[in-house]
Write an enzyme that holds these catalytic residues in place. Sequence first.
Site, PDB file in Angstrom:
ATOM      1  N   ARG A   1     -15.936  30.633 -13.518  1.00 57.09           N
ATOM      2  CA  ARG A   1     -14.964  29.865 -13.234  1.00 57.09           C
ATOM      3  C   ARG A   1     -14.897  28.698 -13.881  1.00 57.09           C
ATOM      4  O   ARG A   1     -16.119  27.895 -14.163  1.00 57.09           O
ATOM      5  CB  ARG A   1     -15.012  29.823 -11.742  1.00 57.09           C
ATOM      6  CG  ARG A   1     -16.066  28.807 -11.089  1.00 57.09           C
ATOM      7  CD  ARG A   1     -15.641  27.444 -10.594  1.00 57.09           C
ATOM      8  NE  ARG A   1     -16.842  26.543 -10.285  1.00 57.09           N
ATOM      9  CZ  ARG A   1     -17.448  25.619 -11.181  1.00 57.09           C
ATOM     10  NH1 ARG A   1     -17.205  25.722 -12.334  1.00 57.09           N
ATOM     11  NH2 ARG A   1     -18.368  25.059 -10.903  1.00 57.09           N
TER      12      ARG A   1
ATOM     13  N   LYS B   1     -14.395  14.999  -8.245  1.00 57.72           N
ATOM     14  CA  LYS B   1     -15.964  14.846  -8.306  1.00 57.72           C
ATOM     15  C   LYS B   1     -16.259  13.564  -9.040  1.00 57.72           C
ATOM     16  O   LYS B   1     -17.074  12.818  -8.526  1.00 57.72           O
ATOM     17  CB  LYS B   1     -16.430  15.988  -9.006  1.00 57.72           C
ATOM     18  CG  LYS B   1     -17.950  16.087  -9.189  1.00 57.72           C
ATOM     19  CD  LYS B   1     -18.580  17.578  -9.290  1.00 57.72           C
ATOM     20  CE  LYS B   1     -19.948  17.409  -9.195  1.00 57.72           C
ATOM     21  NZ  LYS B   1     -20.739  18.670  -9.245  1.00 57.72           N
ATOM     22  N   ALA B   2     -15.199  13.325 -10.184  1.00 59.49           N
ATOM     23  CA  ALA B   2     -15.867  12.099 -10.744  1.00 59.49           C
ATOM     24  C   ALA B   2     -15.485  10.876  -9.997  1.00 59.49           C
ATOM     25  O   ALA B   2     -16.273   9.856  -9.952  1.00 59.49           O
ATOM     26  CB  ALA B   2     -14.345  12.041 -12.089  1.00 59.49           C
ATOM     27  N   ARG B   3     -14.690  11.074  -9.024  1.00 64.53           N
ATOM     28  CA  ARG B   3     -14.279   9.936  -7.974  1.00 64.53           C
ATOM     29  C   ARG B   3     -15.423   9.613  -7.406  1.00 64.53           C
ATOM     30  O   ARG B   3     -16.038   8.678  -6.991  1.00 64.53           O
ATOM     31  CB  ARG B   3     -13.025   9.911  -7.303  1.00 64.53           C
ATOM     32  CG  ARG B   3     -11.747   9.823  -8.046  1.00 64.53           C
ATOM     33  CD  ARG B   3     -10.535   9.217  -7.383  1.00 64.53           C
ATOM     34  NE  ARG B   3      -9.610   8.751  -8.339  1.00 64.53           N
ATOM     35  CZ  ARG B   3      -8.363   9.441  -8.372  1.00 64.53           C
ATOM     36  NH1 ARG B   3      -8.232  10.409  -7.870  1.00 64.53           N
ATOM     37  NH2 ARG B   3      -7.641   9.011  -9.436  1.00 64.53           N
TER      38      ARG B   3
ATOM     39  N   LYS C   1     -33.346  25.689  -0.622  1.00 68.61           N
ATOM     40  CA  LYS C   1     -32.770  24.298  -0.060  1.00 68.61           C
ATOM     41  C   LYS C   1     -33.119  24.756   1.581  1.00 68.61           C
ATOM     42  O   LYS C   1     -33.067  25.683   1.948  1.00 68.61           O
ATOM     43  CB  LYS C   1     -31.418  24.387   0.041  1.00 68.61           C
ATOM     44  CG  LYS C   1     -30.826  23.777  -1.503  1.00 68.61           C
ATOM     45  CD  LYS C   1     -29.361  23.440  -1.406  1.00 68.61           C
ATOM     46  CE  LYS C   1     -29.416  22.557  -2.928  1.00 68.61           C
ATOM     47  NZ  LYS C   1     -27.881  22.227  -3.036  1.00 68.61           N
TER      48      LYS C   1
ATOM     49  N   HIS D   1     -30.661  27.847 -10.891  1.00 66.43           N
ATOM     50  CA  HIS D   1     -29.497  27.243 -11.624  1.00 66.43           C
ATOM     51  C   HIS D   1     -30.082  26.573 -13.077  1.00 66.43           C
ATOM     52  O   HIS D   1     -31.090  25.966 -13.013  1.00 66.43           O
ATOM     53  CB  HIS D   1     -28.950  26.038 -10.741  1.00 66.43           C
ATOM     54  CG  HIS D   1     -28.107  26.264  -9.493  1.00 66.43           C
ATOM     55  ND1 HIS D   1     -27.700  25.516  -8.702  1.00 66.43           N
ATOM     56  CD2 HIS D   1     -28.212  27.605  -9.043  1.00 66.43           C
ATOM     57  CE1 HIS D   1     -26.960  26.112  -7.552  1.00 66.43           C
ATOM     58  NE2 HIS D   1     -27.513  27.181  -7.666  1.00 66.43           N
TER      59      HIS D   1
ATOM     60  N   GLU E   1     -22.744  25.637 -16.410  1.00 64.82           N
ATOM     61  CA  GLU E   1     -23.628  25.782 -15.174  1.00 64.82           C
ATOM     62  C   GLU E   1     -23.974  27.333 -15.040  1.00 64.82           C
ATOM     63  O   GLU E   1     -22.971  27.831 -14.969  1.00 64.82           O
ATOM     64  CB  GLU E   1     -23.167  25.057 -14.040  1.00 64.82           C
ATOM     65  CG  GLU E   1     -24.251  25.235 -12.668  1.00 64.82           C
ATOM     66  CD  GLU E   1     -23.621  24.982 -11.393  1.00 64.82           C
ATOM     67  OE1 GLU E   1     -23.992  23.923 -10.758  1.00 64.82           O
ATOM     68  OE2 GLU E   1     -22.835  25.594 -10.868  1.00 64.82           O
TER      69      GLU E   1
ATOM     70  N   GLU F   1     -22.474  31.923   3.573  1.00 68.24           N
ATOM     71  CA  GLU F   1     -22.508  30.296   4.019  1.00 68.24           C
ATOM     72  C   GLU F   1     -21.556  29.381   3.571  1.00 68.24           C
ATOM     73  O   GLU F   1     -21.124  28.384   4.498  1.00 68.24           O
ATOM     74  CB  GLU F   1     -24.026  30.209   3.686  1.00 68.24           C
ATOM     75  CG  GLU F   1     -24.668  28.702   3.839  1.00 68.24           C
ATOM     76  CD  GLU F   1     -24.227  27.518   3.421  1.00 68.24           C
ATOM     77  OE1 GLU F   1     -24.590  26.494   3.533  1.00 68.24           O
ATOM     78  OE2 GLU F   1     -23.551  27.794   2.204  1.00 68.24           O
ATOM     79  N   HIS F   2     -20.888  29.794   2.391  1.00 65.97           N
ATOM     80  CA  HIS F   2     -19.926  28.959   1.593  1.00 65.97           C
ATOM     81  C   HIS F   2     -18.551  29.082   2.719  1.00 65.97           C
ATOM     82  O   HIS F   2     -18.077  27.973   2.779  1.00 65.97           O
ATOM     83  CB  HIS F   2     -19.530  29.529   0.336  1.00 65.97           C
ATOM     84  CG  HIS F   2     -18.780  28.508  -0.481  1.00 65.97           C
ATOM     85  ND1 HIS F   2     -17.552  28.800  -0.691  1.00 65.97           N
ATOM     86  CD2 HIS F   2     -19.109  27.499  -1.331  1.00 65.97           C
ATOM     87  CE1 HIS F   2     -17.026  27.855  -1.598  1.00 65.97           C
ATOM     88  NE2 HIS F   2     -18.150  26.948  -1.945  1.00 65.97           N
TER      89      HIS F   2
HETATM   90  P1  0O2 Z   1     -18.500  25.251  -6.121  1.00 64.65           P
HETATM   91  O1  0O2 Z   1     -17.288  25.552  -5.761  1.00 64.65           O
HETATM   92  O2  0O2 Z   1     -19.014  26.543  -6.032  1.00 64.65           O
HETATM   93  O3  0O2 Z   1     -18.602  24.899  -7.610  1.00 64.65           O
HETATM   94  P2  0O2 Z   1     -23.611  18.533  -8.024  1.00 64.65           P
HETATM   95  O4  0O2 Z   1     -22.774  18.250  -6.771  1.00 64.65           O
HETATM   96  O5  0O2 Z   1     -23.432  19.889  -8.794  1.00 64.65           O
HETATM   97  O6  0O2 Z   1     -23.669  17.310  -8.967  1.00 64.65           O
HETATM   98  P3  0O2 Z   1     -25.895  19.313  -6.641  1.00 64.65           P
HETATM   99  O7  0O2 Z   1     -25.090  19.868  -5.434  1.00 64.65           O
HETATM  100  O8  0O2 Z   1     -27.384  18.958  -6.651  1.00 64.65           O
HETATM  101  O9  0O2 Z   1     -24.931  18.450  -7.563  1.00 64.65           O
HETATM  102  O10 0O2 Z   1     -25.927  20.564  -7.594  1.00 64.65           O
HETATM  103  P4  0O2 Z   1     -26.720  22.007  -7.236  1.00 64.65           P
HETATM  104  O11 0O2 Z   1     -27.675  21.734  -5.921  1.00 64.65           O
HETATM  105  O12 0O2 Z   1     -27.109  22.674  -8.541  1.00 64.65           O
HETATM  106  O13 0O2 Z   1     -25.509  22.934  -6.640  1.00 64.65           O
HETATM  107  C1  0O2 Z   1     -24.400  23.129  -7.343  1.00 64.65           C
HETATM  108  C2  0O2 Z   1     -23.622  24.505  -6.757  1.00 64.65           C
HETATM  109  O14 0O2 Z   1     -24.572  25.245  -6.273  1.00 64.65           O
HETATM  110  C3  0O2 Z   1     -22.584  24.196  -5.826  1.00 64.65           C
HETATM  111  O15 0O2 Z   1     -21.418  24.149  -6.422  1.00 64.65           O
HETATM  112  C4  0O2 Z   1     -22.633  25.728  -5.171  1.00 64.65           C
HETATM  113  O16 0O2 Z   1     -21.733  26.490  -5.945  1.00 64.65           O
HETATM  114  C5  0O2 Z   1     -24.002  25.996  -5.246  1.00 64.65           C
HETATM  115  N1  0O2 Z   1     -24.808  25.635  -3.737  1.00 64.65           N
HETATM  116  C6  0O2 Z   1     -25.589  24.464  -3.880  1.00 64.65           C
HETATM  117  N2  0O2 Z   1     -26.256  24.571  -2.584  1.00 64.65           N
HETATM  118  C7  0O2 Z   1     -25.466  25.468  -1.782  1.00 64.65           C
HETATM  119  C8  0O2 Z   1     -25.624  25.896  -0.527  1.00 64.65           C
HETATM  120  O17 0O2 Z   1     -26.330  25.306   0.180  1.00 64.65           O
HETATM  121  N3  0O2 Z   1     -24.858  26.886  -0.113  1.00 64.65           N
HETATM  122  C9  0O2 Z   1     -24.025  27.609  -0.977  1.00 64.65           C
HETATM  123  N4  0O2 Z   1     -23.512  28.824  -0.429  1.00 64.65           N
HETATM  124  N5  0O2 Z   1     -23.777  27.209  -2.337  1.00 64.65           N
HETATM  125  C10 0O2 Z   1     -24.796  26.172  -2.734  1.00 64.65           C
HETATM  126  P5  0O2 Z   1     -20.168  23.181  -5.549  1.00 64.65           P
HETATM  127  O18 0O2 Z   1     -19.540  22.230  -6.772  1.00 64.65           O
HETATM  128  O19 0O2 Z   1     -20.854  22.674  -4.337  1.00 64.65           O
HETATM  129  O20 0O2 Z   1     -19.255  24.035  -5.370  1.00 64.65           O
END
Ligand code: 0O2
Length: 258
Positions: free
Chosen positions: A65, A75-77, A134, A142, A161, A176-177
């Site tokens: 995606r 996200k930038a904001r 987590k 990741h 990513e 969960e999402h």
């Molecule tokens: P989307 O819509 O999936 O892209 P960041 O916010 O990326 O700067 P963060 O949160 O430390 O920093 O990054 P991390 O932990 O690597 O998580 C990034 C992505 O992992 C998330 O993207 C989710 O896709 C997934 N993820 C992380 N934690 C969880 C969780 O607890 N549950 C689920 N279901 N997915 C998780 P986005 O941008 O949040 O959403």
Amino acid sequence: MESRHTVSRDPADAGADFDRLRNDFTRFMMSYKFGIDELMTKINILKEEFTHIHRYSPIEHVGSRLKTPESIVAKARRKECPLTLDDIRTNIVDIAGIRITCSFISDTYRIADMLSGQTDVKVLEVKDYIAEPKPNGYKSLHLIVEIPVFMSDRVQPVPVELQIRTIAMDFWASLEHKIFYKYGGTIPAPLLDELKDAADSANRLDVTMERLHDEVAEIKSGRDASAESIHLDSMPPLALPRELLMSILEAGNIARPL
Ligand code: 0O2
């Protein structure tokens, strides 16, 4: 959003700035799409090679995606990142995302190692939520990797990513999402507990499936080692045709590279 140019006051200049920004942004987004395309090719090569040579693929499913412009700006904001393309490129590393679903836990690390080991793939960051889940139970491996994209006038390093996880981890994360968004980010405590239990069950399933897989693989490798003949009829479609293979074997050329 600005590229490097200052917005002029003159309407004609403002129009030119607008066009330039639109073009810059389109090129910016395209570089991420190409980054995904390049990595998808690598992943598909691994998948096909495994299927044909080992008759087993550690990769069950691959999806990708691109973040939408709206979600990039939001996200930038949130991160208080200046709205210039250069700053966004540096600070937001998940504009391009690929999710790989594997059958077994060991496969997730195997795929990560195979991709990270490629000379044009640079690993910028690893977060191992499989080894250290987590608190809510989320598990996934990741990686932020950078890949060079060859554009018409330059080589653009593009971060992507990679989320690599098992089918069970993916099943849990998808639900969960949905629940997370349904409750606007604040899941009620009893539901959180149930989700944590479900994550533990998913993990038990992963561990059991992996053990069964290893046991079956051991039995199979013992059988293959004791087999006296090659099962030519079950060769995969890209292998040498049976007759050609037989004639090479008969000519005694088997030890020489083709
Ligand atoms: P989307 O819509 O999936 O892209 P960041 O916010 O990326 O700067 P963060 O949160 O430390 O920093 O990054 P991390 O932990 O690597 O998580 C990034 C992505 O992992 C998330 O993207 C989710 O896709 C997934 N993820 C992380 N934690 C969880 C969780 O607890 N549950 C689920 N279901 N997915 C998780 P986005 O941008 O949040 O959403």
